[in-house]
Design an enzyme around this catalytic site. Structure first.
Site: not given
Ligand code: PBG
Length: 326
Positions: A120, A195, A205, A233, A248
């Site tokens: 990411c 997601k 975050r 998706e 997720k």
């Molecule tokens: C980044 C990402 C996130 C999570 C995993 N990869 C956060 C977001 O989308 O802001 C969240 C994982 C968690 O809350 O444990 N893209």
């Protein structure tokens, strides 16, 4: 047939009977342990919003990897905190940066541990969005080559699997294509296919220093109200070559896990995210609930819903509790 001929309690009378008719089992083989890696040496910095979770330097991550293997946990997922951030998220595909360097270390020292990398840009861009920003908008197509490059750099470092979590359209295909061009056709893609734009990511975050500096992620992550869109998706990601599919968060989305399981024939992964973890930790600290029982029940419910694999910050504790129980 009905009562008194039928008595469901007959099969609940003893532990032996209950075990004999149990429909779902939770196993350490199902777990993936997420880790946050920072530059430096001997660093193990607690994350205030996630008790028991740390930002760690590679030497400490190596020790975590060892303890995962000892407990029987087959895999870890790496999130990186890079040394620098810029508009393009260049540190996400810099081979000298923290994730590829840590992958190399883990694969050299613990070859049998599966190392999965989060792909990411949000932790690597100054603005904290998961893609390239132009005129205040997250640009889809301009982001794809950057994500593909990050996945390639992880694969070159020796990652066993890459896991794109950005929610750009077409990223699975872009990653598959670049990996294949470089002869990494055997590296699977675990797509964060479904997601949601969720408040359950709050504590993460802080951990990953990846909060968006303006706006939110609703133009790319899914609306929590939608389940049919989840199947769209999933269909797209499978067509693009996803090998495993993730849903997720997990706990508030068990119906989505079930739906994805029924519609597909690939492994389904549930991400028991940071907010779900911190809720339990906070209540347990207050003595309001029994942590081990709550956690095992929650993880079991994810499996019952259809998850084959669970990413969870509870993995090490749960592995121990499962050992104690058996
Ligand atoms: C980044 C990402 C996130 C999570 C995993 N990869 C956060 C977001 O989308 O802001 C969240 C994982 C968690 O809350 O444990 N893209």
């Amino acid at each position: 047939m009905q009562f008194p001929t039928v008595r469901p309690r007959r099969l609940r009378r003893t532990e032996a009977l209950r075990r004999f008719v149990r429909e779902t089992t939770l196993s350490v083989n199902d777990f993936v342990y997420p880790l946050f890696v920072v530059h430096g040496k001997n660093i193990k910095e607690p994350i205030a919003s996630m008790p028991g979770v740390y930002q760690m330097s590679p030497d400490q991550i190596l020790r975590e990897g060892e303890s995962c293997l000892k407990l029987g946990i087959p895999a870890v997922m790496l999130f990186g905190l890079p040394a620098y951030k810029d508009e393009k998220g260049s540190s996400a595909f810099d081979p000298q940066e923290i994730v590829p360097q840590t992958v190399m270390l883990l694969k050299r020292e613990l070859p049998e541990l599966l190392v999965i990398t989060d792909v990411c840009l949000c932790g690597y861009t100054g603005h904290g969005h998961c893609g390239v920003v132009e005129n205040g908008e997250v640009k889809n197509d301009a982001t794809l080559p950057l994500l593909a490059q990050a996945a390639l750099v992880h694969a070159q470092a020796g990652a066993d699997m890459v896991a794109p979590s950005d929610m750009m359209d077409g990223r699975v295909a872009a990653i598959r294509k670049l990996l294949d061009q470089h002869h990494y056709e055997d590296i699977p893609i675990l797509s964060y296919a479904v997601k949601y734009a969720s408040a359950f990511y709050g504590p993460f975050r802080h951990a990953a220093d990846s909060a968006p500096q303006f706006g939110d992620r609703r133009s790319y992550q899914m609306d929590p109200a939608n389940i049919r869109e989840a199947l769209k998706e999933v269909e797209l990601d499978l067509a693009e070559g996803a090998d495993l599919l993730m849903v997720k968060p997990a706990l508030a989305y068990l119906d989505v896990i079930r739906a994805v399981k029924e519609k597909t024939n690939v492994p389904v992964v549930a991400y028991n995210v940071s907010g779900e973890y911190s809720l339990v930790k906070a209540a347990a600290e207050k003595g309001w609930l029994e942590e081990s029982k709550i956690v095992l029940e929650m993880l079991l419910s994810m499996k019952r819903a259809g998850a084959d694999i669970i990413l969870t910050y509870h993995a090490k504790d749960a592995a121990l509790w499962l050992q104690e129980r058996s």
